[in-house]
Write a protein that holds these residues in place. Structure first.
Motif, PDB file in Angstrom:
ATOM      1  N   LEU A  40     -71.979 102.688  -9.631  1.00 38.29           N
ATOM      2  CA  LEU A  40     -70.986 101.726 -10.124  1.00 38.29           C
ATOM      3  C   LEU A  40     -71.038 100.497  -9.227  1.00 38.29           C
ATOM      4  O   LEU A  40     -71.068 100.614  -8.000  1.00 38.29           O
ATOM      5  CB  LEU A  40     -69.582 102.332 -10.089  1.00 38.29           C
ATOM      6  CG  LEU A  40     -68.469 101.522 -10.778  1.00 38.29           C
ATOM      7  CD1 LEU A  40     -68.652 101.560 -12.297  1.00 38.29           C
ATOM      8  CD2 LEU A  40     -67.087 102.059 -10.399  1.00 38.29           C
ATOM      9  N   SER A  41     -71.033  99.314  -9.839  1.00 37.16           N
ATOM     10  CA  SER A  41     -71.082  98.080  -9.054  1.00 37.16           C
ATOM     11  C   SER A  41     -70.221  97.013  -9.711  1.00 37.16           C
ATOM     12  O   SER A  41     -69.934  97.052 -10.908  1.00 37.16           O
ATOM     13  CB  SER A  41     -72.526  97.579  -8.911  1.00 37.16           C
ATOM     14  OG  SER A  41     -73.130  97.393 -10.189  1.00 37.16           O
ATOM     15  N   ILE A  42     -69.803  96.055  -8.895  1.00 40.98           N
ATOM     16  CA  ILE A  42     -69.006  94.933  -9.382  1.00 40.98           C
ATOM     17  C   ILE A  42     -69.138  93.785  -8.394  1.00 40.98           C
ATOM     18  O   ILE A  42     -69.282  94.004  -7.180  1.00 40.98           O
ATOM     19  CB  ILE A  42     -67.513  95.326  -9.554  1.00 40.98           C
ATOM     20  CG1 ILE A  42     -66.714  94.158 -10.170  1.00 40.98           C
ATOM     21  CG2 ILE A  42     -66.890  95.771  -8.242  1.00 40.98           C
ATOM     22  CD1 ILE A  42     -65.288  94.522 -10.535  1.00 40.98           C
ATOM     23  N   ASP A  44     -66.935  90.601  -7.134  1.00 44.27           N
ATOM     24  CA  ASP A  44     -65.546  90.135  -7.247  1.00 44.27           C
ATOM     25  C   ASP A  44     -65.465  88.616  -7.305  1.00 44.27           C
ATOM     26  O   ASP A  44     -66.484  87.906  -7.359  1.00 44.27           O
ATOM     27  CB  ASP A  44     -64.694  90.704  -6.103  1.00 44.27           C
ATOM     28  CG  ASP A  44     -64.961  90.042  -4.757  1.00 44.27           C
ATOM     29  OD1 ASP A  44     -65.875  89.188  -4.666  1.00 44.27           O
ATOM     30  OD2 ASP A  44     -64.251  90.375  -3.787  1.00 44.27           O
ATOM     31  N   LYS A  51     -70.135  98.542  -4.328  1.00 42.10           N
ATOM     32  CA  LYS A  51     -70.882  99.582  -5.022  1.00 42.10           C
ATOM     33  C   LYS A  51     -70.434 100.967  -4.556  1.00 42.10           C
ATOM     34  O   LYS A  51     -69.882 101.144  -3.464  1.00 42.10           O
ATOM     35  CB  LYS A  51     -72.386  99.426  -4.801  1.00 42.10           C
ATOM     36  CG  LYS A  51     -72.848  99.786  -3.398  1.00 42.10           C
ATOM     37  CD  LYS A  51     -74.372  99.808  -3.309  1.00 42.10           C
ATOM     38  CE  LYS A  51     -74.840 100.237  -1.920  1.00 42.10           C
ATOM     39  NZ  LYS A  51     -76.310 100.334  -1.821  1.00 42.10           N
ATOM     40  N   PHE A  88     -64.858 104.871  -8.823  1.00 47.43           N
ATOM     41  CA  PHE A  88     -63.943 103.732  -8.667  1.00 47.43           C
ATOM     42  C   PHE A  88     -63.228 103.775  -7.317  1.00 47.43           C
ATOM     43  O   PHE A  88     -63.038 102.743  -6.673  1.00 47.43           O
ATOM     44  CB  PHE A  88     -62.922 103.718  -9.800  1.00 47.43           C
ATOM     45  CG  PHE A  88     -63.501 103.398 -11.141  1.00 47.43           C
ATOM     46  CD1 PHE A  88     -63.711 102.089 -11.534  1.00 47.43           C
ATOM     47  CD2 PHE A  88     -63.860 104.408 -12.015  1.00 47.43           C
ATOM     48  CE1 PHE A  88     -64.268 101.784 -12.764  1.00 47.43           C
ATOM     49  CE2 PHE A  88     -64.416 104.132 -13.254  1.00 47.43           C
ATOM     50  CZ  PHE A  88     -64.624 102.809 -13.631  1.00 47.43           C
ATOM     51  N   LEU A  91     -65.548 102.746  -4.062  1.00 48.56           N
ATOM     52  CA  LEU A  91     -66.284 101.477  -4.023  1.00 48.56           C
ATOM     53  C   LEU A  91     -66.187 100.845  -2.635  1.00 48.56           C
ATOM     54  O   LEU A  91     -65.103 100.746  -2.061  1.00 48.56           O
ATOM     55  CB  LEU A  91     -65.723 100.505  -5.057  1.00 48.56           C
ATOM     56  CG  LEU A  91     -66.160 100.683  -6.509  1.00 48.56           C
ATOM     57  CD1 LEU A  91     -65.222  99.926  -7.438  1.00 48.56           C
ATOM     58  CD2 LEU A  91     -67.595 100.202  -6.700  1.00 48.56           C
ATOM     59  N   ARG A 110     -64.742  93.527 -14.495  1.00 48.05           N
ATOM     60  CA  ARG A 110     -65.853  94.116 -15.251  1.00 48.05           C
ATOM     61  C   ARG A 110     -66.768  94.875 -14.294  1.00 48.05           C
ATOM     62  O   ARG A 110     -67.408  94.297 -13.425  1.00 48.05           O
ATOM     63  CB  ARG A 110     -66.634  93.061 -16.018  1.00 48.05           C
ATOM     64  CG  ARG A 110     -67.906  93.619 -16.680  1.00 48.05           C
ATOM     65  CD  ARG A 110     -68.466  92.717 -17.746  1.00 48.05           C
ATOM     66  NE  ARG A 110     -67.647  92.757 -18.957  1.00 48.05           N
ATOM     67  CZ  ARG A 110     -67.981  92.157 -20.091  1.00 48.05           C
ATOM     68  NH1 ARG A 110     -69.104  91.460 -20.187  1.00 48.05           N
ATOM     69  NH2 ARG A 110     -67.186  92.236 -21.150  1.00 48.05           N
ATOM     70  N   PHE A 111     -66.803  96.179 -14.470  1.00 44.77           N
ATOM     71  CA  PHE A 111     -67.656  97.052 -13.666  1.00 44.77           C
ATOM     72  C   PHE A 111     -68.947  97.342 -14.429  1.00 44.77           C
ATOM     73  O   PHE A 111     -68.967  97.341 -15.666  1.00 44.77           O
ATOM     74  CB  PHE A 111     -66.940  98.373 -13.373  1.00 44.77           C
ATOM     75  CG  PHE A 111     -65.688  98.223 -12.550  1.00 44.77           C
ATOM     76  CD1 PHE A 111     -65.730  98.330 -11.170  1.00 44.77           C
ATOM     77  CD2 PHE A 111     -64.466  97.967 -13.157  1.00 44.77           C
ATOM     78  CE1 PHE A 111     -64.579  98.194 -10.409  1.00 44.77           C
ATOM     79  CE2 PHE A 111     -63.307  97.826 -12.411  1.00 44.77           C
ATOM     80  CZ  PHE A 111     -63.361  97.939 -11.034  1.00 44.77           C
ATOM     81  N   THR A 133     -76.280  93.530 -11.398  1.00 42.34           N
ATOM     82  CA  THR A 133     -74.854  93.521 -11.735  1.00 42.34           C
ATOM     83  C   THR A 133     -74.452  92.205 -12.374  1.00 42.34           C
ATOM     84  O   THR A 133     -73.681  92.167 -13.344  1.00 42.34           O
ATOM     85  CB  THR A 133     -74.007  93.763 -10.470  1.00 42.34           C
ATOM     86  OG1 THR A 133     -74.428  94.987  -9.857  1.00 42.34           O
ATOM     87  CG2 THR A 133     -72.530  93.847 -10.800  1.00 42.34           C
ATOM     88  N   THR A 137     -72.957  91.863 -16.129  1.00 37.57           N
ATOM     89  CA  THR A 137     -71.598  91.338 -16.213  1.00 37.57           C
ATOM     90  C   THR A 137     -71.515  90.128 -17.127  1.00 37.57           C
ATOM     91  O   THR A 137     -70.515  89.918 -17.822  1.00 37.57           O
ATOM     92  CB  THR A 137     -71.096  90.954 -14.804  1.00 37.57           C
ATOM     93  OG1 THR A 137     -71.127  92.107 -13.968  1.00 37.57           O
ATOM     94  CG2 THR A 137     -69.673  90.428 -14.849  1.00 37.57           C
ATOM     95  N   SER A 175     -71.120  98.564 -19.386  1.00 40.18           N
ATOM     96  CA  SER A 175     -70.075  97.785 -18.721  1.00 40.18           C
ATOM     97  C   SER A 175     -68.714  98.400 -19.029  1.00 40.18           C
ATOM     98  O   SER A 175     -68.494  98.994 -20.093  1.00 40.18           O
ATOM     99  CB  SER A 175     -70.101  96.321 -19.185  1.00 40.18           C
ATOM    100  OG  SER A 175     -69.754  96.233 -20.554  1.00 40.18           O
TER     101      SER A 175
END
Length: 542
Positions: A40-42, A44, A51, A88, A91, A110-111, A133, A137, A175
């Protein structure tokens, strides 16, 4: 069992949901008994990449179910065991000690969830993961078919000018959008008189319970909790008090009248339910302490909830990092009918500095050693079972080892350094004066910022002693300082802008996530009950 010939798939029950909702994640069409990585990554709002990843074995049917299956223990994995929200909750930022906090709550987080062969995902470069990512995204509609994944990998190879081996390509991508505002919730900016903040109004005609939301010492305008409260039917006002707009840049002086004015303003809102005669207040950390101070004087605060708050003004007279708290002032001076609570000094000699320059200040702050609190502890501690794992106390007794002589000499508080009880007493809020009929004190047993469980129990003890009926504490095992709505990742330590250093918050990811989920539910139930109930006549007389 025959090998699967169809392309692997990620199945997410809610690809777009409120941020406080649980998400069920599965993978299917996999090779039986083979190892896979879920990542999982995002990125910000400050362009920081976060991640988490975990390793799983597919079952005999070629499936992985995060609510059922245990992640394999690995040095490069973010967690192990059954942990449905583990991706989640664990992270972590690539820039150490950054926090994942949503500032613009009008847009979702949005992950990007991806599935990889074996454990190869743990070896991909940060550059690749950031670009990967970012590309996913930016897609308005994510097509998770094999064709999309193939074209994605081709595009990444070209943009990074590298050839990606088959083992370093994701098998499936999805996503996930997590929203803070439910459809129909309205955000209204407040700039009236001295007040600065935003009001979040639930969908529908109302009336709704009204709640003031006060954040911690970092200041600014923090809206995610208010937005989620409104999404759950509570009209909430995020109230800034420092480091925002034209408000003071420091906490040298905090004036209780500011919160008193805000409570009155919110109570007069046409969509606020007036039946309780007032509004609620929820405050975290310094916001909880400031909220207690206000509740001692404002009759409009009829329901008080603090999250790891304190019962006295905290600060350092030498560094002036934190503030004194005043009530009834003119031109910054306390009037004859007013009162001032100077900051209780910190014993910085008891702070612990770690090798990575993170600091633990828990024992720098005085705390009660009232004998009755030890007997109250088991009543309000909340051990429970989550996903088959029992969560129980992981800390030593939080009440110190003061002798009877020390308790007597300190007036019920630890005596440290040159500080005596008379000095501390000046900083203590008159909790017995709290006007709210309903009070809830939430605390993490492993909070390393200060001894939150002890402050919570002392507040309960003193309020019950004056006849308050609807008073309780919730103390969560292995839980740290930042108890947020369950959308927030666990943070054992982070950079604090006010302290200008990395501060240790304490806790453990699995237990902390469970505490956030329960505390969030308890908070909503508390306010909906308290603010739809008429005032207690006996309490009003008291």
């Amino acid at each position: 069992m025959a090998a699967n010939t169809t392309s692997p798939k990620l199945i997410v029950d809610q690809t777009s949901s409120l941020a406080d909702e649980r998400i069920h994640i599965c993978a299917q069409c996999l090779q039986p008994f083979q190892c896979y990585t879920l990542l999982l990554s995002i990125i910000d709002e400050k362009s920081t990449l976060f991640k988490s990843l975990a390793f799983y074995l597919a079952d005999a049917d070629g499936k992985i179910d995060l609510a059922r299956d245990a992640a394999i223990e690995s040095p490069s994995g973010s967690y192990r065991g059954v942990f449905s929200e583990g991706l989640f909750s664990t992270l972590k930022p690539l820039i150490p000690y950054e926090r994942l906090v949503r500032r613009d709550v009008t847009h979702p987080l949005r992950f990007v969830l991806s599935l990889w062969n074996g454990s190869t995902a743990s070896t991909i470069s940060d550059q690749y993961l950031r670009q990967f990512t970012s590309v996913v995204t930016s897609q308005h509609l994510i097509d998770t078919s094999l064709d999309f994944v193939t074209s994605l990998n081709v595009g990444l190879s070209e943009s990074l000018n590298v050839g990606l081996s088959e083992s370093l390509k994701p098998l499936a991508v999805q996503s996930i959008d997590r929203h803070f505002m439910k459809d129909g919730v309205r955000r209204v900016v407040v700039k009236e008189g001295k007040l600065r903040g935003t009001v979040f109004i639930p969908a529908g005609n109302g009336p709704f319970p009204g709640v003031l939301d006060i954040s911690g010492a970092a200041g600014g305008l923090v809206e995610y909790r208010s937005a989620l409260l409104a999404s759950r039917g509570i009209l909430a006002m995020s109230l800034a008090y420092i480091r925002y707009d034209d408000l003071p840049k420091s906490m040298k002086h905090l004036e209780i009248e500011y919160l008193e004015e805000a409570a009155e303003w919110l109570f007069q809102h046409p969509k606020v339910n007036p039946v309780s005669g007032g509004v609620g207040l929820i405050g975290s950390s310094k916001g909880g302490e400031f909220g207690i101070a206000a509740a001692c004087y404002s009759r409009r605060i009829t329901a008080l909830c603090t999250v790891n708050g304190n019962i006295m003004s905290i600060g350092s007279r030498t560094t002036r990092q934190l503030s004194d708290v005043k009530y009834r002032t003119e031109y910054g001076m306390v009037t004859p009918s007013g009162v001032q609570y100077p900051p209780a000094p910190l014993d910085v000699g008891k702070a612990v500095l770690y090798d990575d320059d993170a600091i633990n200040v828990r024992d720098s702050v005085a705390f009660p050693v009232v004998p009755e609190l030890r007997n109250m502890y088991s009543k309000f501690r909340k051990p429970f079972i989550r996903e088959g794992r029992q969560i129980v106390s992981g800390d030593k007794d939080d009440f110190g080892t003061a002798t009877q002589e020390e308790e007597t000499n300190s007036g019920g508080f630890f005596k440290f350094g040159e500080t005596d009880f008379e000095t501390i007493k000046q900083s203590m809020y008159p909790i017995e004066q709290v006007h709210a009929d309903w009070c809830l004190f939430i605390a993490g047993e492993s909070d390393q910022n200060w001894h939150s469980p002890v402050y919570a129990l002392e507040a309960v003890r003193r309020l019950e002693a004056v006849g308050k009926k609807h008073v309780r504490a919730l103390i969560y095992p292995k839980t740290g300082h930042y108890i947020d709505p369950p959308c927030a990742p666990f943070e054992e330590a982070s950079f604090h802008p006010l302290a200008q250093s990395v501060v240790v918050w304490g806790g453990e990811s699995f237990s902390h996530q469970a505490a956030q989920e329960d505390a969030w539910m308890q908070t909503q139930l508390f306010f909906k009950k308290a603010l739809t109930s008429p005032p207690d006549p006996l309490s009003s007389k008291l």
